[in-house]
Design a protein around this motif. Structure first.
Motif, PDB file in Angstrom:
ATOM      1  N   LEU A  99       0.824  -1.209   0.000  1.00  0.00           N
ATOM      2  CA  LEU A  99       0.000   0.000   0.000  1.00  0.00           C
ATOM      3  C   LEU A  99       0.860   1.262   0.000  1.00  0.00           C
ATOM      4  O   LEU A  99       0.586   2.194  -0.757  1.00  0.00           O
ATOM      5  N   ALA A 100       1.881   1.308   0.833  1.00  0.00           N
ATOM      6  CA  ALA A 100       2.753   2.496   0.881  1.00  0.00           C
ATOM      7  C   ALA A 100       3.378   2.743  -0.486  1.00  0.00           C
ATOM      8  O   ALA A 100       3.378   3.875  -0.992  1.00  0.00           O
ATOM      9  N   CYS A 101       3.890   1.701  -1.113  1.00  0.00           N
ATOM     10  CA  CYS A 101       4.519   1.833  -2.426  1.00  0.00           C
ATOM     11  C   CYS A 101       3.477   2.185  -3.496  1.00  0.00           C
ATOM     12  O   CYS A 101       3.732   3.009  -4.372  1.00  0.00           O
ATOM     13  N   ALA A 102       2.301   1.589  -3.409  1.00  0.00           N
ATOM     14  CA  ALA A 102       1.248   1.866  -4.389  1.00  0.00           C
ATOM     15  C   ALA A 102       0.791   3.318  -4.310  1.00  0.00           C
ATOM     16  O   ALA A 102       0.551   3.956  -5.345  1.00  0.00           O
ATOM     17  N   TYR A 103       0.694   3.859  -3.108  1.00  0.00           N
ATOM     18  CA  TYR A 103       0.325   5.274  -2.976  1.00  0.00           C
ATOM     19  C   TYR A 103       1.420   6.163  -3.555  1.00  0.00           C
ATOM     20  O   TYR A 103       1.134   7.185  -4.188  1.00  0.00           O
ATOM     21  N   HIS A 104       2.669   5.788  -3.347  1.00  0.00           N
ATOM     22  CA  HIS A 104       3.792   6.542  -3.922  1.00  0.00           C
ATOM     23  C   HIS A 104       3.657   6.592  -5.447  1.00  0.00           C
ATOM     24  O   HIS A 104       3.690   7.670  -6.051  1.00  0.00           O
ATOM     25  N   GLU A 105       3.491   5.439  -6.063  1.00  0.00           N
ATOM     26  CA  GLU A 105       3.415   5.386  -7.527  1.00  0.00           C
ATOM     27  C   GLU A 105       2.138   6.022  -8.057  1.00  0.00           C
ATOM     28  O   GLU A 105       2.160   6.689  -9.098  1.00  0.00           O
ATOM     29  N   LEU A 147      -3.650  -1.011  -7.368  1.00  0.00           N
ATOM     30  CA  LEU A 147      -2.255  -1.351  -7.638  1.00  0.00           C
ATOM     31  C   LEU A 147      -1.673  -2.218  -6.524  1.00  0.00           C
ATOM     32  O   LEU A 147      -0.911  -3.150  -6.788  1.00  0.00           O
ATOM     33  N   ALA A 148      -2.038  -1.937  -5.287  1.00  0.00           N
ATOM     34  CA  ALA A 148      -1.525  -2.728  -4.164  1.00  0.00           C
ATOM     35  C   ALA A 148      -1.942  -4.190  -4.275  1.00  0.00           C
ATOM     36  O   ALA A 148      -1.190  -5.089  -3.899  1.00  0.00           O
ATOM     37  N   VAL A 149      -3.107  -4.434  -4.835  1.00  0.00           N
ATOM     38  CA  VAL A 149      -3.609  -5.805  -4.989  1.00  0.00           C
ATOM     39  C   VAL A 149      -3.057  -6.451  -6.257  1.00  0.00           C
ATOM     40  O   VAL A 149      -2.558  -7.576  -6.232  1.00  0.00           O
TER      41      VAL A 149
END
Length: 190
Positions: free
Chosen positions: A26-32, A170-172
């Motif tokens: 989730l953290a990485c998906a929010y970044h992207e 994206l996180a999923v």
């Protein structure tokens, strides 16, 4: 940008957050998603986006990385591209704060994780004949990184529902096509 100076941390910076795989994704998906949504709002075309998870080989801390594929960083105007680059870390920081994960140490680790984006921002500034300015935010200095971080925060806040729609999917899925990003964001494609 944080002024936090770590005195001690586990064998790698990812141990500071001690996230499980879902939290890291989730953290990485929010970044992207932050990069992608802000890029769309300044007229950059949507791009395929992906994230990947891994673990530190020594301590096992979960880490994540991602990319918006084939972004043309040298398209004008430079300040908009720098804002798009700043938006990734700003979106991640907003998500961390909203979900109770933010501490000074986590903020520092997140800023460190965004150093590649800052390096790209420096390259953009140099391409346009400037140096990236890290001093006090100023609209008079078009490539003031703090000013572009603030622009990114305002843009992200206004479009947070769209950032969330892209990031959660994206996180999923771990990968989205440019068309899926546009559909999820509800924005027109440039």
């Amino acid at each position: 940008m944080t002024n936090y100076a770590p005195t001690e941390y586990p064998c790698c910076i990812y141990g500071i957050r001690n996230f499980n795989e879902e939290q890291a994704a989730l953290a990485c998906a929010y970044h992207e998603a932050g990069h992608g949504i802000v890029g769309l709002t300044v007229g950059m075309p949507a791009r395929d986006v992906s994230i990947r998870l891994g673990a530190c080989g020594r301590c096992g801390a979960v880490n994540a990385g991602g990319e918006n594929k084939a972004v043309n960083l040298f398209s004008p105007p430079g300040p908009d591209v720098v804002m798009m680059l700043a938006a990734g870390t700003q979106a991640e920081l907003l998500w961390l704060t909203a979900n109770g994960h933010f501490t000074e140490a986590v903020g520092w680790m997140t800023e460190v994780g965004g150093l590649n984006d800052q390096t790209d921002a420096q390259d953009v500034a140099q391409f346009h004949g400037y140096q990236l300015d890290y001093t006090t935010p100023s609209t008079a200095a078009p490539l003031s990184y703090p000013a572009q971080q603030m622009r990114a925060q305002v843009t992200l806040a206004a479009l947070w529902d769209r950032v969330t729609a892209v990031a959660e999917e994206l996180a999923v899925q771990r990968s989205l096509t440019a068309a899926e990003v546009v559909r999820l964001a509800g924005l027109s494609r440039s």
